[in-house]
Design a protein around this motif. Structure first.
Motif, PDB file in Angstrom:
ATOM      1  N   LYS A 117       0.838  -1.194   0.000  1.00 42.50           N
ATOM      2  CA  LYS A 117       0.000   0.000   0.000  1.00 42.50           C
ATOM      3  C   LYS A 117       0.874   1.246   0.000  1.00 42.50           C
ATOM      4  O   LYS A 117       1.908   1.304   0.664  1.00 42.50           O
ATOM      5  CB  LYS A 117      -0.922   0.032   1.231  1.00 42.50           C
ATOM      6  N   CYS A 118       0.448   2.232  -0.757  1.00 40.56           N
ATOM      7  CA  CYS A 118       1.147   3.510  -0.836  1.00 40.56           C
ATOM      8  C   CYS A 118       1.076   4.200   0.527  1.00 40.56           C
ATOM      9  O   CYS A 118      -0.001   4.296   1.129  1.00 40.56           O
ATOM     10  CB  CYS A 118       0.509   4.380  -1.916  1.00 40.56           C
ATOM     11  N   SER A 119       2.220   4.686   1.016  1.00 41.24           N
ATOM     12  CA  SER A 119       2.264   5.363   2.317  1.00 41.24           C
ATOM     13  C   SER A 119       1.500   6.673   2.322  1.00 41.24           C
ATOM     14  O   SER A 119       1.061   7.131   3.377  1.00 41.24           O
ATOM     15  CB  SER A 119       3.716   5.616   2.731  1.00 41.24           C
ATOM     16  N   ALA A 120       1.297   7.266   1.149  1.00 44.32           N
ATOM     17  CA  ALA A 120       0.589   8.545   1.080  1.00 44.32           C
ATOM     18  C   ALA A 120      -0.917   8.346   0.888  1.00 44.32           C
ATOM     19  O   ALA A 120      -1.713   8.807   1.704  1.00 44.32           O
ATOM     20  CB  ALA A 120       1.151   9.403  -0.040  1.00 44.32           C
ATOM     21  N   LEU A 128       1.130  -1.920 -12.594  1.00 44.85           N
ATOM     22  CA  LEU A 128       0.565  -2.259 -13.905  1.00 44.85           C
ATOM     23  C   LEU A 128       0.950  -1.197 -14.919  1.00 44.85           C
ATOM     24  O   LEU A 128       1.023  -0.024 -14.592  1.00 44.85           O
ATOM     25  CB  LEU A 128      -0.959  -2.352 -13.834  1.00 44.85           C
ATOM     26  N   GLY A 129       1.166  -1.636 -16.145  1.00 41.39           N
ATOM     27  CA  GLY A 129       1.478  -0.706 -17.223  1.00 41.39           C
ATOM     28  C   GLY A 129       2.822  -0.033 -17.042  1.00 41.39           C
ATOM     29  O   GLY A 129       3.053   1.052 -17.541  1.00 41.39           O
ATOM     30  N   GLY A 130       3.720  -0.649 -16.280  1.00 48.68           N
ATOM     31  CA  GLY A 130       5.045  -0.084 -16.089  1.00 48.68           C
ATOM     32  C   GLY A 130       5.070   1.094 -15.133  1.00 48.68           C
ATOM     33  O   GLY A 130       6.024   1.852 -15.126  1.00 48.68           O
ATOM     34  N   ALA A 131       4.019   1.247 -14.318  1.00 46.61           N
ATOM     35  CA  ALA A 131       3.968   2.352 -13.361  1.00 46.61           C
ATOM     36  C   ALA A 131       5.165   2.272 -12.415  1.00 46.61           C
ATOM     37  O   ALA A 131       5.565   1.197 -11.993  1.00 46.61           O
ATOM     38  CB  ALA A 131       2.661   2.309 -12.579  1.00 46.61           C
ATOM     39  N   LYS A 132       5.738   3.426 -12.115  1.00 47.54           N
ATOM     40  CA  LYS A 132       6.899   3.480 -11.236  1.00 47.54           C
ATOM     41  C   LYS A 132       6.438   3.686  -9.801  1.00 47.54           C
ATOM     42  O   LYS A 132       5.412   4.297  -9.541  1.00 47.54           O
ATOM     43  CB  LYS A 132       7.799   4.637 -11.643  1.00 47.54           C
ATOM     44  N   PHE A 133       7.240   3.129  -8.877  1.00 46.72           N
ATOM     45  CA  PHE A 133       6.973   3.397  -7.473  1.00 46.72           C
ATOM     46  C   PHE A 133       8.298   3.578  -6.753  1.00 46.72           C
ATOM     47  O   PHE A 133       9.350   3.178  -7.236  1.00 46.72           O
ATOM     48  CB  PHE A 133       6.114   2.309  -6.844  1.00 46.72           C
ATOM     49  N   GLU A 144       3.536   9.340  -8.337  1.00 47.29           N
ATOM     50  CA  GLU A 144       2.814  10.615  -8.240  1.00 47.29           C
ATOM     51  C   GLU A 144       2.462  11.010  -6.801  1.00 47.29           C
ATOM     52  O   GLU A 144       2.052  12.133  -6.537  1.00 47.29           O
ATOM     53  CB  GLU A 144       1.554  10.595  -9.113  1.00 47.29           C
ATOM     54  N   CYS A 145       2.642  10.091  -5.847  1.00 45.01           N
ATOM     55  CA  CYS A 145       2.322  10.369  -4.445  1.00 45.01           C
ATOM     56  C   CYS A 145       3.558  10.697  -3.611  1.00 45.01           C
ATOM     57  O   CYS A 145       3.436  11.075  -2.443  1.00 45.01           O
ATOM     58  CB  CYS A 145       1.619   9.164  -3.814  1.00 45.01           C
ATOM     59  N   PHE A 146       4.731  10.554  -4.187  1.00 52.11           N
ATOM     60  CA  PHE A 146       5.971  10.778  -3.436  1.00 52.11           C
ATOM     61  C   PHE A 146       6.286  12.267  -3.438  1.00 52.11           C
ATOM     62  O   PHE A 146       7.084  12.770  -4.225  1.00 52.11           O
ATOM     63  CB  PHE A 146       7.104   9.960  -4.046  1.00 52.11           C
ATOM     64  N   ASN A 147       5.621  12.990  -2.543  1.00 53.42           N
ATOM     65  CA  ASN A 147       5.706  14.450  -2.471  1.00 53.42           C
ATOM     66  C   ASN A 147       6.064  14.902  -1.059  1.00 53.42           C
ATOM     67  O   ASN A 147       5.828  14.187  -0.077  1.00 53.42           O
ATOM     68  CB  ASN A 147       4.362  15.083  -2.859  1.00 53.42           C
ATOM     69  N   CYS A 148       6.597  16.097  -0.972  1.00 49.20           N
ATOM     70  CA  CYS A 148       6.915  16.692   0.322  1.00 49.20           C
ATOM     71  C   CYS A 148       5.627  16.839   1.135  1.00 49.20           C
ATOM     72  O   CYS A 148       4.602  17.302   0.623  1.00 49.20           O
ATOM     73  CB  CYS A 148       7.566  18.063   0.111  1.00 49.20           C
ATOM     74  N   ALA A 149       5.686  16.453   2.402  1.00 49.81           N
ATOM     75  CA  ALA A 149       4.507  16.501   3.265  1.00 49.81           C
ATOM     76  C   ALA A 149       4.064  17.940   3.560  1.00 49.81           C
ATOM     77  O   ALA A 149       2.896  18.170   3.881  1.00 49.81           O
ATOM     78  CB  ALA A 149       4.780  15.772   4.580  1.00 49.81           C
ATOM     79  N   LYS A 150       4.961  18.917   3.404  1.00 48.44           N
ATOM     80  CA  LYS A 150       4.608  20.312   3.702  1.00 48.44           C
ATOM     81  C   LYS A 150       4.237  21.096   2.455  1.00 48.44           C
ATOM     82  O   LYS A 150       3.171  21.688   2.376  1.00 48.44           O
ATOM     83  CB  LYS A 150       5.749  21.005   4.435  1.00 48.44           C
ATOM     84  N   CYS A 151       5.089  21.114   1.432  1.00 52.06           N
ATOM     85  CA  CYS A 151       4.834  21.970   0.269  1.00 52.06           C
ATOM     86  C   CYS A 151       4.323  21.199  -0.952  1.00 52.06           C
ATOM     87  O   CYS A 151       4.015  21.800  -1.975  1.00 52.06           O
ATOM     88  CB  CYS A 151       6.090  22.766  -0.098  1.00 52.06           C
ATOM     89  N   SER A 152       4.249  19.891  -0.870  1.00 52.81           N
ATOM     90  CA  SER A 152       3.705  19.014  -1.918  1.00 52.81           C
ATOM     91  C   SER A 152       4.528  18.946  -3.198  1.00 52.81           C
ATOM     92  O   SER A 152       4.059  18.420  -4.197  1.00 52.81           O
ATOM     93  CB  SER A 152       2.258  19.398  -2.267  1.00 52.81           C
ATOM     94  N   VAL A 153       5.758  19.440  -3.197  1.00 56.14           N
ATOM     95  CA  VAL A 153       6.601  19.335  -4.381  1.00 56.14           C
ATOM     96  C   VAL A 153       6.984  17.858  -4.570  1.00 56.14           C
ATOM     97  O   VAL A 153       7.177  17.139  -3.608  1.00 56.14           O
ATOM     98  CB  VAL A 153       7.854  20.246  -4.272  1.00 56.14           C
ATOM     99  N   SER A 154       7.077  17.450  -5.819  1.00 52.00           N
ATOM    100  CA  SER A 154       7.452  16.063  -6.115  1.00 52.00           C
ATOM    101  C   SER A 154       8.884  15.801  -5.662  1.00 52.00           C
ATOM    102  O   SER A 154       9.793  16.595  -5.913  1.00 52.00           O
ATOM    103  CB  SER A 154       7.320  15.780  -7.609  1.00 52.00           C
ATOM    104  N   LEU A 155       9.095  14.659  -5.027  1.00 49.32           N
ATOM    105  CA  LEU A 155      10.422  14.275  -4.566  1.00 49.32           C
ATOM    106  C   LEU A 155      11.034  13.167  -5.435  1.00 49.32           C
ATOM    107  O   LEU A 155      12.109  12.669  -5.123  1.00 49.32           O
ATOM    108  CB  LEU A 155      10.347  13.806  -3.102  1.00 49.32           C
ATOM    109  N   VAL A 156      10.359  12.832  -6.523  1.00 49.99           N
ATOM    110  CA  VAL A 156      10.871  11.797  -7.416  1.00 49.99           C
ATOM    111  C   VAL A 156      12.187  12.266  -8.018  1.00 49.99           C
ATOM    112  O   VAL A 156      12.268  13.349  -8.603  1.00 49.99           O
ATOM    113  CB  VAL A 156       9.862  11.454  -8.539  1.00 49.99           C
TER     114      VAL A 156
END
Length: 175
Positions: A117-120, A128-133, A144-156
């Motif tokens: 399960k996604c932590s976010a 599926l479909g080659g989705a990255k995690f 798409e869920c790996f973002n900063c908890a404060k400012c929501s910028v992507s951390l990928v």
């Protein structure tokens, strides 16, 4: 047999050729075909049971002959009706599915039984479909869920800091 079929003698005709009645036999079991259903392969005639025994694909699940269609899974033939989810038994032919321990699962069953399960967002990560995690220690996130908890910028692809259960960009983590 290449001998003449004399006028007035009993003969069989099939696809423009004539046979003595006793020569018109299944190539496998040698039983007379007469007017029984037959199947021709490579110019040889077979009764239906012999043809199925010799040439037809048999379903990996139910072991019965596949007469039309079918699917292949792990190099084995299956009837479409027999190729089902190992969890809920829903037919998988033409559907997306995921293999686990040599068994096929529909996306829902795989997600419930095995997916992390996604932590976010807490939804399953199926890739599926080659989705990255992203995986860090014992946690995973959808890309798409790996973002900063404060400012929501992507951390990928970025450096990040952790603070208890949160992941933070360098800017928010340094403040």
């Amino acid at each position: 047999c290449s001998f003449w079929v004399f006028a007035g003698s009993r003969k069989m005709e099939f696809k423009g050729s004539s046979w003595h009645e006793s020569c018109f036999v299944c190539q496998y079991c040698r039983q007379p075909l007469g007017i029984k259903p037959l199947i021709t392969k490579d110019n040889e005639n077979y009764c239906v049971p012999c043809f199925e025994k010799q040439f037809a694909h048999h379903c990996y699940s139910c072991k019965k002959v596949i007469t039309s269609g079918g699917v292949t899974y792990h190099d084995q033939p299956w009837h479409k009706e027999c190729f089902v989810c190992a969890g809920c038994k829903t037919q998988l032919s033409g559907q997306r599915f995921i293999s686990k321990d040599e068994y096929p699962y529909c996306v829902d069953c795989f997600s419930k039984l095995y997916a992390k399960k996604c932590s976010a967002c807490k939804k399953p990560i199926t890739a599926l479909g080659g989705a990255k995690f992203i995986s860090f220690e014992d946690r995973q996130w959808h890309g798409e869920c790996f973002n900063c908890a404060k400012c929501s910028v992507s951390l990928v692809g970025q450096g990040f800091l952790t603070q208890q259960d949160d992941v933070l960009c360098h800017e928010c983590g340094s403040a």
